[in-house]
Scaffold this motif. Structure first.
Motif, short mmCIF file in Angstrom:
data_model
loop_
_atom_site.label_atom_id
_atom_site.label_comp_id
_atom_site.label_asym_id
_atom_site.label_seq_id
_atom_site.Cartn_x
_atom_site.Cartn_y
_atom_site.Cartn_z
N ALA A 50 -3.19 12.80 -6.72
CA ALA A 50 -2.67 11.31 -6.39
C ALA A 50 -3.62 10.53 -5.37
O ALA A 50 -3.62 9.46 -5.33
CB ALA A 50 -1.30 11.41 -5.35
N ARG A 78 2.27 1.70 -3.50
CA ARG A 78 1.08 2.32 -4.29
C ARG A 78 1.06 3.95 -4.11
O ARG A 78 0.86 4.52 -5.22
CB ARG A 78 -0.24 1.69 -3.98
N ASN A 79 1.15 4.34 -2.89
CA ASN A 79 0.93 5.78 -2.52
C ASN A 79 2.20 6.51 -3.26
O ASN A 79 1.94 7.55 -3.87
CB ASN A 79 1.02 5.95 -1.25
N THR A 131 -1.13 16.05 -3.88
CA THR A 131 -1.82 15.13 -3.24
C THR A 131 -3.19 14.86 -3.56
O THR A 131 -3.81 13.83 -3.51
CB THR A 131 -1.65 15.43 -1.83
N ASP A 190 0.88 -1.35 -0.02
CA ASP A 190 -0.01 -0.10 -0.03
C ASP A 190 0.91 1.17 -0.10
O ASP A 190 0.54 2.38 -0.88
CB ASP A 190 -0.88 0.12 1.11
N ALA A 191 1.96 1.11 0.54
CA ALA A 191 3.00 2.34 0.78
C ALA A 191 3.49 2.54 -0.68
O ALA A 191 3.67 3.82 -1.15
CB ALA A 191 4.08 2.18 1.71
N VAL A 209 -4.10 11.15 -2.03
CA VAL A 209 -3.42 10.93 -0.67
C VAL A 209 -3.61 12.04 -0.05
O VAL A 209 -3.67 13.29 -0.62
CB VAL A 209 -2.10 10.48 -0.93
N THR A 256 0.84 11.57 4.13
CA THR A 256 1.29 10.34 3.37
C THR A 256 2.48 11.12 2.33
O THR A 256 3.43 10.51 2.35
CB THR A 256 0.35 9.88 2.53
N ALA A 300 1.62 6.62 -6.79
CA ALA A 300 0.56 7.63 -7.19
C ALA A 300 1.10 8.90 -7.10
O ALA A 300 0.80 9.86 -7.90
CB ALA A 300 -0.60 7.55 -6.36
N LEU A 301 1.65 9.40 -6.24
CA LEU A 301 2.48 10.65 -5.84
C LEU A 301 3.66 10.99 -7.02
O LEU A 301 3.65 12.25 -7.55
CB LEU A 301 3.33 10.67 -4.63
N HIS A 311 6.75 10.17 2.76
CA HIS A 311 7.65 9.45 1.65
C HIS A 311 8.46 10.55 0.90
O HIS A 311 9.73 10.11 0.50
CB HIS A 311 6.54 8.92 0.48
#
Length: 191
Positions: free
Chosen positions: A46, A17-18, A43, A14-15, A48, A52, A21-22, A56
Motif C-alpha cells: 500500500a 487515499r491511505n 503496508t 489523504d486519509a 504506507v 497508518t 490503498a490499504l 485505520h
C-alpha cells in the motif's frame, strides 16, 4: 442532533487515499497469502507505514471486514451498470460471471469469515442485503423480456451459486461452463 448522537466525522482526503490503498493492497495480499499474511506485506504494497495501518484498522478483523464489504459493493454495483449497457439476458449472464469471480476471490477471506469471530457476524446479512436486490433487478428485467422463466428468485439462486462453486475444483472454463448451465436452466420454459 441530540447529545447522545456523535457528530459525523469526515475523513480527510489523504486519509481516505491511505484507507483505499490499504484495502486494495489487503485484497491482493489476501488472495495470494491468505488473511493471516503479515501486516508489513500489506503496508509495503500500500505504500504506507505501520502506524497508518493501525490508525485505520486497529484489529485485523476491521481490515477483513473492509475488504469483504468493498468486494461485495463492487460486485453488487456492477448489476446496475450492466443493466444500463446491455440487453436484459446479456446483463444477467455478465453479472452471474462477475458474481462467480467474487465467490472465487472470497476464498481468501473464507477462513476468517467462518472463524466464529463476532466481528464477522453481520457480514452474511450484508452479503444478502447488497446482492439480493442487485440480482433480483436483473432477473426481473430478463423475465419481463421473456428471456428467462418467471419463477426464479434471487435468494435461492445466490445460495445455489455459492454452494455449487468450488474454487479448488474449477478453473476459468469451469466457471463459464457453470454459468452457462445455470442460464440454460433459467431459460427452460421461458416465454
Amino acid at each position: 442532533m441530540s447529545a447522545a448522537t456523535p457528530p459525523i466525522r469526515r475523513v480527510r482526503a489523504d486519509a481516505q487515499r491511505n484507507i483505499d490503498a490499504l484495502v486494495d493492497a489487503a485484497r491482493e495480499v489476501f488472495a495470494t497469502s491468505g488473511v493471516d499474511a503479515p501486516v508489513r506485506e500489506i503496508t509495503t504494497r500500500a505504500g504506507v507505514g505501520l502506524a497508518t495501518f493501525y490508525r485505520h484498522f486497529p484489529e485485523r478483523s476491521d481490515l477483513v471486514t473492509a475488504v469483504f464489504r468493498h468486494e461485495v459493493d463492487a460486485c453488487a454495483d456492477t448489476a446496475a451498470t450492466l443493466a444500463a449497457e446491455h440487453e436484459p439476458l446479456d446483463a444477467l449472464i455478465r453479472w452471474l460471471h462477475r458474481f462467480t469471480q467474487f465467490v472465487g476471490a472470497k476464498r481468501g477471506l473464507s477462513s476468517a469469515l467462518h472463524s466464529g469471530n463476532p466481528a464477522f457476524e453481520p457480514l452474511p446479512a450484508y452479503f444478502t442485503q447488497r446482492f439480493q436486490p442487485a440480482l433480483d433487478s436483473l432477473l426481473t428485467a430478463a423475465a419481463a423480456a421473456g428471456d428467462i422463466r418467471t419463477d426464479v428468485e434471487a435468494g435461492p439462486l445466490l445460495s445455489a451459486i455459492s454452494r455449487l462453486y468450488s474454487p479448488a475444483n474449477l478453473d476459468e472454463n469451469g466457471n463459464d461452463r457453470m454459468v452457462t448451465l445455470l442460464i440454460d436452466g433459467l431459460r427452460y420454459q421461458a416465454r
